[in-house]
Design a protein around this motif. Structure first.
Motif, PDB file in Angstrom:
ATOM      1  N   HIS A  36       0.854  -1.157  -0.074  1.00  0.00           N
ATOM      2  CA  HIS A  36      -0.038  -0.016  -0.092  1.00  0.00           C
ATOM      3  C   HIS A  36       0.831   1.291  -0.053  1.00  0.00           C
ATOM      4  O   HIS A  36       2.037   1.322   0.493  1.00  0.00           O
ATOM      5  N   CYS A  37       0.253   2.341  -0.192  1.00  0.00           N
ATOM      6  CA  CYS A  37       1.085   3.509  -0.510  1.00  0.00           C
ATOM      7  C   CYS A  37       1.309   4.011   1.091  1.00  0.00           C
ATOM      8  O   CYS A  37       0.402   4.153   1.778  1.00  0.00           O
ATOM      9  N   PRO A  38       2.612   4.438   1.268  1.00  0.00           N
ATOM     10  CA  PRO A  38       3.135   4.846   2.457  1.00  0.00           C
ATOM     11  C   PRO A  38       2.478   6.099   2.938  1.00  0.00           C
ATOM     12  O   PRO A  38       1.950   6.354   4.083  1.00  0.00           O
ATOM     13  N   HIS A  39       1.837   7.082   2.114  1.00  0.00           N
ATOM     14  CA  HIS A  39       1.314   8.321   2.232  1.00  0.00           C
ATOM     15  C   HIS A  39      -0.321   7.896   2.594  1.00  0.00           C
ATOM     16  O   HIS A  39      -0.601   8.429   3.632  1.00  0.00           O
ATOM     17  N   CYS A  40      -1.080   7.674   1.532  1.00  0.00           N
ATOM     18  CA  CYS A  40      -2.440   7.626   1.586  1.00  0.00           C
ATOM     19  C   CYS A  40      -3.048   6.378   1.934  1.00  0.00           C
ATOM     20  O   CYS A  40      -4.181   6.117   2.117  1.00  0.00           O
ATOM     21  N   LYS A  41      -1.952   5.198   2.298  1.00  0.00           N
ATOM     22  CA  LYS A  41      -2.445   4.047   2.498  1.00  0.00           C
ATOM     23  C   LYS A  41      -3.357   3.330   1.729  1.00  0.00           C
ATOM     24  O   LYS A  41      -3.735   2.084   1.928  1.00  0.00           O
ATOM     25  N   ARG A  61       5.338   8.784  -8.459  1.00  0.00           N
ATOM     26  CA  ARG A  61       4.375   9.318  -7.637  1.00  0.00           C
ATOM     27  C   ARG A  61       3.198   8.346  -7.541  1.00  0.00           C
ATOM     28  O   ARG A  61       2.782   7.670  -8.720  1.00  0.00           O
ATOM     29  N   CYS A  62       2.627   8.400  -6.303  1.00  0.00           N
ATOM     30  CA  CYS A  62       1.405   7.483  -6.156  1.00  0.00           C
ATOM     31  C   CYS A  62       0.271   8.061  -7.177  1.00  0.00           C
ATOM     32  O   CYS A  62      -0.036   9.261  -7.365  1.00  0.00           O
ATOM     33  N   ARG A  63      -0.444   6.877  -7.713  1.00  0.00           N
ATOM     34  CA  ARG A  63      -1.638   7.074  -8.728  1.00  0.00           C
ATOM     35  C   ARG A  63      -2.659   7.976  -8.112  1.00  0.00           C
ATOM     36  O   ARG A  63      -3.263   8.789  -8.843  1.00  0.00           O
ATOM     37  N   TYR A  64      -2.887   7.784  -6.716  1.00  0.00           N
ATOM     38  CA  TYR A  64      -4.008   8.629  -6.031  1.00  0.00           C
ATOM     39  C   TYR A  64      -3.574   9.920  -5.345  1.00  0.00           C
ATOM     40  O   TYR A  64      -4.061  10.892  -5.718  1.00  0.00           O
ATOM     41  N   CYS A  65      -2.658   9.801  -4.461  1.00  0.00           N
ATOM     42  CA  CYS A  65      -2.184  11.130  -3.768  1.00  0.00           C
ATOM     43  C   CYS A  65      -1.177  11.783  -4.177  1.00  0.00           C
ATOM     44  O   CYS A  65      -0.620  12.940  -3.746  1.00  0.00           O
ATOM     45  N   LYS A  66      -0.583  11.189  -5.290  1.00  0.00           N
ATOM     46  CA  LYS A  66       0.731  12.075  -5.958  1.00  0.00           C
ATOM     47  C   LYS A  66       1.960  11.978  -4.816  1.00  0.00           C
ATOM     48  O   LYS A  66       2.847  12.787  -5.132  1.00  0.00           O
TER      49      LYS A  66
HETATM   50 ZN    ZN Z   1      -0.833   7.442  -2.058  1.00  0.00          ZN
END
Ligand code: ZN
Length: 253
Positions: A36-41, A61-66
């Motif tokens: 999972h993304c470490p920023h937005c989980k 960059r993360c697809r969702y939260c960038k």
């Molecule tokens: Zn993210």
């Protein structure tokens, strides 16, 4: 064809190594939950989890939260893929390839964790000693007695390396983790490679230390972990050990 398969296999294993690198120091499960993304989980979709490729498609960059994705991911995946390729070229599709690939994969995880946390997890090095001893019974590259002497010498050479490191960096740098790592290296590569690994890693470590002192000034006190140098020395010994020893003996005829 075999080369391409070994690269893809290596990249997939590298992707798993990234998970180990992040979760082992926190004593989290490496099986569950999924990435999972470490920023937005948010869980990472399988099509965003293609080793090396996804990082560049998503521009880091993360697809969702960038939020930014660490460069460590494609680096570890790429290095693991290349290791797999070089090992298949050296050993062919064999048990030796599998054992030495497991060995190099363990060194990659140890190197990155040691750089971040200054620790070498026992959960890798201790089973690694057992796997190396087992390998010596099954593969033609090393005998069991050579492997066993390698473990003892690796574990016993604490004193030499610790003294040298302390003299060079004026601080205590060798931990129990380095000793267990050296014992694991001995199990896979034998006693001659332990000596060569100590020599090479001290040499590369000294040059790096001196360069950093020159770059950062004389009171440079940043803790340089020794595990990455031992790992690098071990990989050089694995690929070029015989050549280096032969060259050395030739010079001393
Ligand atoms: Zn993210």
């Amino acid at each position: 064809m075999l080369n391409i398969i070994s690269i893809i296999f290596g990249a997939l294993v590298g992707s798993f190594l990234n998970v180990c690198i992040f979760r082992l120091p926190n004593e989290e499960s490496i099986i569950w939950p999924g990435s999972h993304c470490p920023h937005c989980k948010k869980p990472i979709k399988f099509y965003d989890n293609i080793p090396v490729v996804s990082y560049f498609l998503l521009k880091g960059r993360c697809r969702y939260c960038k939020g930014s994705i660490s460069l460590q991911y494609p680096l570890v995946e790429g290095i693991t893929a290349l290791s797999s390729l070089f090992l298949i070229i050296k050993f062919g599709p064999s048990l030796s390839y599998l054992f030495y690939f497991a060995f190099v994969a363990a060194l990659i995880v140890i190197t990155v964790i040691d750089l971040y946390h200054q620790i070498i997890p026992d959960v890798i090095s201790l089973p690694g000693i057992g796997v190396g001893l087992l390998a010596s019974l099954l593969i033609p590259q090393i005998t069991f007695s050579n492997s066993l002497i390698g473990v003892l010498l690796g574990g016993g050479s604490l004193f030499i390396v610790a003294t040298f490191y302390q003299w060079l960096f004026k601080r205590e740098g060798m931990g129990g983790g380095d000793i267990k790592l050296l014992a694991m290296i001995g199990a896979f590569l034998g006693w001659k490679a332990v000596l060569l690994t100590i020599l090479l890693s001290s040499l590369i470590g000294s040059v790096t230390g001196i360069l950093m002192m020159v770059a950062k000034g004389k009171d440079f006190k940043y803790a340089i972990p020794f595990g990455p140098f031992l790992s690098l020395g071990a990989v050089i010994s694995l690929f070029y050990g015989e050549e280096i020893v032969r060259w050395y003996l030739y010079l001393n005829r």
